[in-house]
Design a protein around this motif. Structure first.
Motif, PDB file in Angstrom:
ATOM      1  N   VAL A  20       0.830  -1.199   0.000  1.00 55.02           N
ATOM      2  CA  VAL A  20       0.000   0.000   0.000  1.00 55.02           C
ATOM      3  C   VAL A  20       0.870   1.255   0.000  1.00 55.02           C
ATOM      4  O   VAL A  20       0.594   2.224  -0.724  1.00 55.02           O
ATOM      5  CB  VAL A  20      -0.947  -0.004   1.216  1.00 55.02           C
ATOM      6  N   ALA A  21       1.909   1.247   0.828  1.00 55.24           N
ATOM      7  CA  ALA A  21       2.795   2.413   0.915  1.00 55.24           C
ATOM      8  C   ALA A  21       3.454   2.703  -0.434  1.00 55.24           C
ATOM      9  O   ALA A  21       3.587   3.869  -0.829  1.00 55.24           O
ATOM     10  CB  ALA A  21       3.854   2.186   1.988  1.00 55.24           C
ATOM     11  N   ASP A  22       3.854   1.664  -1.147  1.00 59.80           N
ATOM     12  CA  ASP A  22       4.452   1.861  -2.472  1.00 59.80           C
ATOM     13  C   ASP A  22       3.476   2.576  -3.410  1.00 59.80           C
ATOM     14  O   ASP A  22       3.868   3.487  -4.154  1.00 59.80           O
ATOM     15  CB  ASP A  22       4.847   0.510  -3.079  1.00 59.80           C
ATOM     16  N   GLU A  23       2.215   2.172  -3.378  1.00 57.73           N
ATOM     17  CA  GLU A  23       1.209   2.793  -4.244  1.00 57.73           C
ATOM     18  C   GLU A  23       0.970   4.255  -3.861  1.00 57.73           C
ATOM     19  O   GLU A  23       0.815   5.118  -4.727  1.00 57.73           O
ATOM     20  CB  GLU A  23      -0.106   2.010  -4.166  1.00 57.73           C
ATOM     21  N   LEU A  24       0.933   4.538  -2.571  1.00 59.57           N
ATOM     22  CA  LEU A  24       0.728   5.922  -2.124  1.00 59.57           C
ATOM     23  C   LEU A  24       1.890   6.816  -2.550  1.00 59.57           C
ATOM     24  O   LEU A  24       1.683   7.957  -2.979  1.00 59.57           O
ATOM     25  CB  LEU A  24       0.558   5.964  -0.611  1.00 59.57           C
ATOM     26  N   ARG A  25       3.092   6.293  -2.458  1.00 58.79           N
ATOM     27  CA  ARG A  25       4.268   7.092  -2.849  1.00 58.79           C
ATOM     28  C   ARG A  25       4.278   7.345  -4.349  1.00 58.79           C
ATOM     29  O   ARG A  25       4.661   8.427  -4.800  1.00 58.79           O
ATOM     30  CB  ARG A  25       5.542   6.383  -2.390  1.00 58.79           C
ATOM     31  N   LYS A  26       3.814   6.368  -5.126  1.00 58.39           N
ATOM     32  CA  LYS A  26       3.714   6.573  -6.570  1.00 58.39           C
ATOM     33  C   LYS A  26       2.746   7.703  -6.894  1.00 58.39           C
ATOM     34  O   LYS A  26       2.897   8.403  -7.903  1.00 58.39           O
ATOM     35  CB  LYS A  26       3.248   5.282  -7.252  1.00 58.39           C
ATOM     36  N   ALA A  27       1.755   7.878  -6.035  1.00 56.95           N
ATOM     37  CA  ALA A  27       0.762   8.942  -6.231  1.00 56.95           C
ATOM     38  C   ALA A  27       1.234  10.279  -5.675  1.00 56.95           C
ATOM     39  O   ALA A  27       0.502  11.275  -5.758  1.00 56.95           O
ATOM     40  CB  ALA A  27      -0.558   8.548  -5.574  1.00 56.95           C
ATOM     41  N   GLY A  28       2.446  10.320  -5.118  1.00 53.08           N
ATOM     42  CA  GLY A  28       3.019  11.571  -4.652  1.00 53.08           C
ATOM     43  C   GLY A  28       2.853  11.857  -3.170  1.00 53.08           C
ATOM     44  O   GLY A  28       3.259  12.920  -2.696  1.00 53.08           O
ATOM     45  N   HIS A  29       2.274  10.932  -2.431  1.00 50.35           N
ATOM     46  CA  HIS A  29       2.072  11.134  -1.004  1.00 50.35           C
ATOM     47  C   HIS A  29       3.288  10.682  -0.200  1.00 50.35           C
ATOM     48  O   HIS A  29       4.114   9.896  -0.669  1.00 50.35           O
ATOM     49  CB  HIS A  29       0.859  10.341  -0.518  1.00 50.35           C
ATOM     50  N   GLY A  30       3.370  11.141   1.033  1.00 50.10           N
ATOM     51  CA  GLY A  30       4.278  10.553   1.996  1.00 50.10           C
ATOM     52  C   GLY A  30       3.570   9.389   2.668  1.00 50.10           C
ATOM     53  O   GLY A  30       2.391   9.495   3.021  1.00 50.10           O
ATOM     54  N   ALA A  31       4.234   8.268   2.808  1.00 53.46           N
ATOM     55  CA  ALA A  31       3.638   7.085   3.434  1.00 53.46           C
ATOM     56  C   ALA A  31       4.567   6.597   4.531  1.00 53.46           C
ATOM     57  O   ALA A  31       5.749   6.317   4.282  1.00 53.46           O
ATOM     58  CB  ALA A  31       3.407   5.989   2.404  1.00 53.46           C
TER      59      ALA A  31
END
Length: 231
Positions: A20-31
């Protein structure tokens, strides 16, 4: 973009959020997946009153972001819900992932389906910890590989955190929140969740998967979390 603090439920550590964290980071978020005291890489760390609430607040203070999205899965909804009320204007949103929610004066054990006394007796029989029960995986949409990954990384959960009464500084309905209901784990939210969902600050999202969507549907869960971020 938001800074997500991700807290998994019983037996799990930060590692459970890897996909999940990998996907959030791809979207530009901090995870920022967080391991709570007494679990995974923090196994053996002491757990006393409000330790897990403090773990979450300490992580938020360490990051010092303005737009924090707290994510609590299962048991972790209880400390996440309490911490959310203490973050003030740094809190952007809370996401409860098929989670228990804190109720003033009640604990995780209070809502145990066999009764609080039965749950506390089981903890006493296991030296004060809650061991993993693999029977709970049945019918939850997990593959054999996913179950093996879960079981290999799981650690006994410290019982002190499961019997500690919650303390709320802010009504749950006042929090900007999303509740993710995983339908293979029951189609209807628990009564306390249903009550909070009456607030116009809460919304319900349903996922057609089991209780551990970070394993069974990580991309779909990441999309739900992305949608909760402030615009």
């Amino acid at each position: 973009m938001a800074e997500f603090i991700l807290v998994a439920g019983a037996w799990l550590g930060a590692w459970a959020w890897d996909d999940v964290a990998d996907e959030l980071r791809k979207a530009g978020h901090g995870a920022h997946p967080l391991t709570l005291s007494g679990l995974a890489d923090k196994q053996g760390a002491p757990v006393g009153p409000r330790t897990h609430v403090r773990d979450i607040l300490d992580e938020a203070e360490r990051l010092d972001p303005r737009d924090v999205v707290l994510v609590g899965h299962s048991y972790a909804g209880i400390p996440v819900g309490q911490a959310a009320g203490l973050l003030g204007d740094r809190l952007a949103h809370v996401v409860f992932v098929d989670a228990d929610v804190p109720v003033e004066g009640e604990s995780f054990a209070s809502c145990w389906w066999q009764g609080k006394e039965t749950f506390e007796a089981a903890l006493a029989e296991n030296d004060g910890v809650w061991p993993l029960d693999t029977a709970g995986f049945d019918g939850q949409g997990l593959s054999g590989e996913q179950i093996a990954r879960f079981a290999s990384g799981a650690t006994p959960h410290p019982g002190a955190s499961l019997t500690e009464p919650a303390e709320l500084t802010r009504p749950l309905g006042d929090l900007p929140a999303t509740y993710v209901k995983c339908l293979l784990d029951g189609e209807e939210p628990m009564d306390d969740v249903a009550e909070a969902l009456k607030s116009d600050r809460w919304r319900l999202v349903e996922m057609d998967t089991g209780h551990w969507p970070m394993f069974s549907r990580p991309r779909e869960l990441a999309r739900v979390l992305h949608a909760s971020a402030p615009r």
